[in-house]
Design a protein around this motif. Structure first.
Motif, PDB file in Angstrom:
ATOM      1  N   MET A  51       0.820  -1.208   0.000  1.00 56.91           N
ATOM      2  CA  MET A  51       0.000   0.000   0.000  1.00 56.91           C
ATOM      3  C   MET A  51       0.857   1.262   0.000  1.00 56.91           C
ATOM      4  N   LEU A  52       2.120   1.131   0.387  1.00 55.47           N
ATOM      5  CA  LEU A  52       3.017   2.285   0.461  1.00 55.47           C
ATOM      6  C   LEU A  52       3.644   2.615  -0.884  1.00 55.47           C
ATOM      7  N   ASN A  53       3.455   1.752  -1.860  1.00 48.59           N
ATOM      8  CA  ASN A  53       4.069   1.964  -3.168  1.00 48.59           C
ATOM      9  C   ASN A  53       3.609   3.285  -3.770  1.00 48.59           C
ATOM     10  N   ALA A  54       4.513   3.973  -4.439  1.00 49.75           N
ATOM     11  CA  ALA A  54       4.186   5.272  -5.036  1.00 49.75           C
ATOM     12  C   ALA A  54       3.066   5.150  -6.063  1.00 49.75           C
ATOM     13  N   ASP A  55       2.958   4.002  -6.746  1.00 52.92           N
ATOM     14  CA  ASP A  55       1.872   3.800  -7.702  1.00 52.92           C
ATOM     15  C   ASP A  55       0.515   3.824  -7.011  1.00 52.92           C
ATOM     16  N   VAL A  56       0.459   3.303  -5.796  1.00 50.86           N
ATOM     17  CA  VAL A  56      -0.794   3.306  -5.041  1.00 50.86           C
ATOM     18  C   VAL A  56      -1.100   4.708  -4.538  1.00 50.86           C
ATOM     19  N   VAL A  57      -0.149   5.316  -3.837  1.00 53.21           N
ATOM     20  CA  VAL A  57      -0.399   6.621  -3.218  1.00 53.21           C
ATOM     21  C   VAL A  57      -0.697   7.681  -4.269  1.00 53.21           C
ATOM     22  N   SER A  58       0.019   7.656  -5.377  1.00 51.73           N
ATOM     23  CA  SER A  58      -0.241   8.651  -6.424  1.00 51.73           C
ATOM     24  C   SER A  58      -1.661   8.515  -6.960  1.00 51.73           C
ATOM     25  N   ARG A  59      -2.166   7.301  -7.034  1.00 51.77           N
ATOM     26  CA  ARG A  59      -3.545   7.127  -7.485  1.00 51.77           C
ATOM     27  C   ARG A  59      -4.545   7.603  -6.438  1.00 51.77           C
ATOM     28  N   LEU A  60      -4.261   7.368  -5.186  1.00 47.03           N
ATOM     29  CA  LEU A  60      -5.150   7.887  -4.150  1.00 47.03           C
ATOM     30  C   LEU A  60      -5.235   9.413  -4.233  1.00 47.03           C
ATOM     31  N   THR A 101      -5.698   2.842 -14.395  1.00 49.21           N
ATOM     32  CA  THR A 101      -5.191   1.485 -14.216  1.00 49.21           C
ATOM     33  C   THR A 101      -5.421   1.066 -12.771  1.00 49.21           C
ATOM     34  N   TRP A 102      -5.639  -0.211 -12.579  1.00 49.38           N
ATOM     35  CA  TRP A 102      -5.936  -0.720 -11.244  1.00 49.38           C
ATOM     36  C   TRP A 102      -4.925  -1.760 -10.771  1.00 49.38           C
ATOM     37  N   ALA A 103      -3.866  -1.951 -11.541  1.00 49.67           N
ATOM     38  CA  ALA A 103      -2.903  -3.023 -11.253  1.00 49.67           C
ATOM     39  C   ALA A 103      -2.312  -2.931  -9.858  1.00 49.67           C
ATOM     40  N   SER A 104      -1.910  -1.728  -9.437  1.00 47.71           N
ATOM     41  CA  SER A 104      -1.243  -1.584  -8.141  1.00 47.71           C
ATOM     42  C   SER A 104      -2.176  -1.922  -6.988  1.00 47.71           C
ATOM     43  N   ILE A 105      -3.479  -1.684  -7.155  1.00 52.39           N
ATOM     44  CA  ILE A 105      -4.438  -2.014  -6.102  1.00 52.39           C
ATOM     45  C   ILE A 105      -4.674  -3.518  -6.054  1.00 52.39           C
ATOM     46  N   TYR A 106      -4.753  -4.159  -7.230  1.00 45.44           N
ATOM     47  CA  TYR A 106      -4.924  -5.609  -7.243  1.00 45.44           C
ATOM     48  C   TYR A 106      -3.692  -6.330  -6.696  1.00 45.44           C
ATOM     49  N   ALA A 107      -2.534  -5.705  -6.789  1.00 50.88           N
ATOM     50  CA  ALA A 107      -1.339  -6.305  -6.195  1.00 50.88           C
ATOM     51  C   ALA A 107      -1.482  -6.408  -4.687  1.00 50.88           C
ATOM     52  N   VAL A 108      -2.074  -5.381  -4.066  1.00 52.21           N
ATOM     53  CA  VAL A 108      -2.333  -5.430  -2.626  1.00 52.21           C
ATOM     54  C   VAL A 108      -3.368  -6.511  -2.329  1.00 52.21           C
ATOM     55  N   LEU A 147     -10.855  -2.405   1.828  1.00 49.05           N
ATOM     56  CA  LEU A 147     -10.489  -1.017   1.546  1.00 49.05           C
ATOM     57  C   LEU A 147     -10.076  -0.871   0.086  1.00 49.05           C
ATOM     58  N   CYS A 148      -9.292  -1.820  -0.401  1.00 48.97           N
ATOM     59  CA  CYS A 148      -8.857  -1.768  -1.802  1.00 48.97           C
ATOM     60  C   CYS A 148     -10.050  -1.858  -2.748  1.00 48.97           C
ATOM     61  N   TYR A 149     -10.972  -2.770  -2.472  1.00 50.10           N
ATOM     62  CA  TYR A 149     -12.147  -2.876  -3.341  1.00 50.10           C
ATOM     63  C   TYR A 149     -13.019  -1.633  -3.269  1.00 50.10           C
ATOM     64  N   PHE A 150     -13.076  -1.000  -2.112  1.00 44.75           N
ATOM     65  CA  PHE A 150     -13.855   0.233  -1.992  1.00 44.75           C
ATOM     66  C   PHE A 150     -13.252   1.326  -2.869  1.00 44.75           C
ATOM     67  N   TYR A 151     -11.927   1.425  -2.890  1.00 41.62           N
ATOM     68  CA  TYR A 151     -11.283   2.373  -3.810  1.00 41.62           C
ATOM     69  C   TYR A 151     -11.588   2.023  -5.264  1.00 41.62           C
ATOM     70  N   LEU A 152     -11.521   0.746  -5.607  1.00 45.98           N
ATOM     71  CA  LEU A 152     -11.761   0.334  -6.986  1.00 45.98           C
ATOM     72  C   LEU A 152     -13.197   0.628  -7.416  1.00 45.98           C
ATOM     73  N   VAL A 153     -14.161   0.311  -6.580  1.00 44.20           N
ATOM     74  CA  VAL A 153     -15.562   0.549  -6.923  1.00 44.20           C
ATOM     75  C   VAL A 153     -15.833   2.033  -7.102  1.00 44.20           C
ATOM     76  N   ARG A 154     -15.254   2.872  -6.240  1.00 48.22           N
ATOM     77  CA  ARG A 154     -15.514   4.308  -6.337  1.00 48.22           C
ATOM     78  C   ARG A 154     -14.839   4.950  -7.537  1.00 48.22           C
TER      79      ARG A 154
END
Length: 575
Positions: A51-60, A101-108, A147-154
């Motif tokens: 979850m700390l990956n820059a790909d995740v945080v930048s998307r948030l 893209t949703w790859a970084s979230i699915y990795a979590v 939490l990850c799925y909630f981000y993806l759905v929204r």
């Protein structure tokens, strides 16, 4: 051998429909792992670390802040990221956009699934790994996955719901999308189980109190999901559940408070005093009022996402960030209440300019920069918003807050307002107002400048707008605003079908529901001269969401594009 496994697990591989999955192809490695309590803890930590990956945080940040009227891209940056940020900012998001893209979230999610599928077997291998340990780890992974799925759905609405753990490249990963209501219902079922076995926040006195998914954090996510569903489905029971979970958190935080010497007054909510709140919450980290934070540390796992998007885009102290605050935050602007914006500490601590009296223009280095998560100190009684950008490395040490108490208080206020039967329902509306006033007052230099009930007592619409405005003041640049706007719109959209994927609705000839005009009017504020065009492109439900990633559509026959976008033409900038 286990060190080798960790290296494989930490790597990200591009495979099939869900791009980045953990695939330890070395079978001997897989057989040698999942033998001890330490192995499980390694994988639990790996899920949090992903979850700390820059790909995740930048998307948030991009999904939650840029898509709203809070932030704008800096025009002086160059390259693909600049183009993709501008597309999103102007409502022209393409199917090949970096952030679609949703790859970084699915990795979590896959790391969570690995623990959920394998950790139970470790109890028979290591007697030190007890059923209590397993249930606690399971609760954390169920919550983090939810939490990850909630981000993806929204952000994508219709997404593949995957609970299998991918550890072998031969596994079929061609998974169709599920409708958003079924995904969120599944998450709520998981969270109910997680809540029963969750760690109590009072079990820790260090960073784990808010760094792990404790019961307080699980309740926060439950409240957030029910508030979202209430907005979409217009069901009172959803809002009642949101209030219920908010109350659990508020009671828990109150019980955890340890009175300091000389403290005699008992409060319902323990928020940091306004002069110190910025320092306590965003600099010292893991404040008393915090509930769940992604834990970063300079030199170990720095917060590159925040450092680049809010401070210096390429790690050099003299460069601009990827994003500025929009002009709505400028000194004397429309965000803060009262005649003088400087009576609100947040006006000084959310943003700043490099030059006194500077106007805010896109691409102007002296434009309005973001202080939250960036600054190493707080402004108190400062004469203006003038400041200097801190060094890049200092930002790497900042946590990223997912939930804190003031957020929960404002969630409760929103749910109470939605439960009001009519404009004369003073019971619900005044209770909501009191919550907003408490949050607002802690950030005011003068108590006389606090919100007055008589100003906001004329009904549901006025209270709804007050809460939305207060959430902007309080939670700016915390990845919340776009979802706040979406809930605001959904509450005023009739006929939304959240039980069917958009592609099916399109094929059956259903008309898509129009987006609420008042929400679009708020979006227009950040784009002088272009707001009407952007609002026109965002006028129906499908355009509230990102396109389904083109890279996945090209290789996964089960996926279908959001009908608000064209998969056949990713060069047309004016869909």
């Amino acid at each position: 051998m286990k060190t080798y496994l960790y290296m494989i697990v930490a790597s990200i591989m591009m495979v099939s429909c869900v791009d980045t999955l953990i695939l330890p192809d070395d079978k001997t490695v897989d057989e040698d792992f999942w033998k001890s309590k330490a192995d499980v803890q390694l994988m639990v930590n790996a899920a949090y670390q992903r979850m700390l990956n820059a790909d995740v945080v930048s998307r948030l940040i991009v999904w939650g802040d840029l898509r709203s009227e809070e932030a704008i891209p800096v025009a002086s940056i160059t390259g693909t990221v600049k183009e993709d940020l501008e597309e999103i900012n102007l409502g022209n998001t393409q199917v090949d956009n970096t952030f679609a893209t949703w790859a970084s979230i699915y990795a979590v999610i896959n790391r969570c699934n690995l623990v959920l599928h394998r950790a139970g077997d470790v109890m028979s291998e290591d007697p030190n790994y007890t059923n209590g340990d397993y249930m606690s780890d399971r609760a954390q992974m169920l919550a983090l996955r939810s939490l990850c799925y909630f981000y993806l759905v929204r952000n994508f609405r219709d997404v593949p719901y995957i609970t299998d753990a991918y550890s072998d490249s031969s596994q079929d990963r061609n998974v169709a999308q599920s409708d958003p209501e079924s995904v969120l219902k599944a998450c709520l079922v998981d969270l109910e189980e997680a809540e029963q076995n969750a760690i109590s926040a009072s079990a820790f006195t260090d960073w784990r109190r808010v760094g792990y998914f404790t019961r307080d954090a699980i309740n926060a996510l439950q409240a957030d999901i029910y508030l979202w569903l209430g907005s979409v489905r217009h069901q009172a029971t959803d809002y009642e559940q949101a209030v219920n979970y908010c109350n659990k958190i508020i009671a828990s935080k109150k019980s955890q408070h340890i009175r300091q010497r000389g403290e005699t007054e008992e409060k319902d909510y323990y928020l940091s005093e306004g002069r110190q709140s910025f320092s306590n919450v965003f600099i010292s980290k893991n404040a008393e009022e915090s509930i769940f934070e992604l834990q970063f540390q300079y030199g170990t796992n720095g917060n590159v996402g925040v450092a680049q998007y809010f401070n210096h885009n390429d790690g050099k102290d003299a460069t601009v960030p990827f994003l500025y605050a929009s002009s709505i935050f400028k000194y004397g602007g429309e965000v803060y209440t009262s005649g003088s914006t400087m009576t609100d500490y947040r006006a000084m601590n959310n943003t700043y300019t490099n030059t006194a009296g500077a106007t805010v223009t896109v691409g102007d280095f002296d434009g309005l920069r973001i202080r939250k998560y960036v600054a190493g100190d707080s402004y108190v009684n400062a004469p203006s918003q003038v400041g200097t950008a801190p060094g890049y490395n200092s930002t790497l040490d900042m946590n990223y807050i997912v939930y804190r108490l003031s957020d929960i208080m404002l969630m409760k206020a929103e749910a109470l307002t939605a439960l009001a039967e009519d404009d004369a329902d003073v019971s619900h509306l005044h209770a909501a107002f009191d919550l907003v006033k408490f949050v607002n007052l802690r950030s005011k230099q003068m108590e006389s400048d606090s919100l007055k009930w008589n100003t906001y007592s004329d009904g549901i619409s006025t209270m709804e707008k007050l809460i939305l405005a207060e959430r902007l003041r309080e939670l700016a640049f915390e990845g919340k605003r776009w979802y706040d706007l979406m809930r605001y719109s959904y509450r005023h959209m009739e006929g939304v079908d959240y039980t069917t994927v958009l592609a099916d609705q399109n094929e059956s000839g259903q008309s898509f529901v129009a987006v609420y005009d008042e929400m679009l009017n708020l979006m227009k504020r950040k784009l002088s001269g272009k707001g009407n065009a952007v609002a026109a492109k965002m006028n129906t439900e499908p355009r509230l969401y990102m396109p389904i990633p083109l890279s996945d559509l090209n290789i996964c026959p089960s996926l279908r594009q959001n009908p608000g976008y064209s998969s056949n033409d990713n060069t047309n900038k004016n869909y």
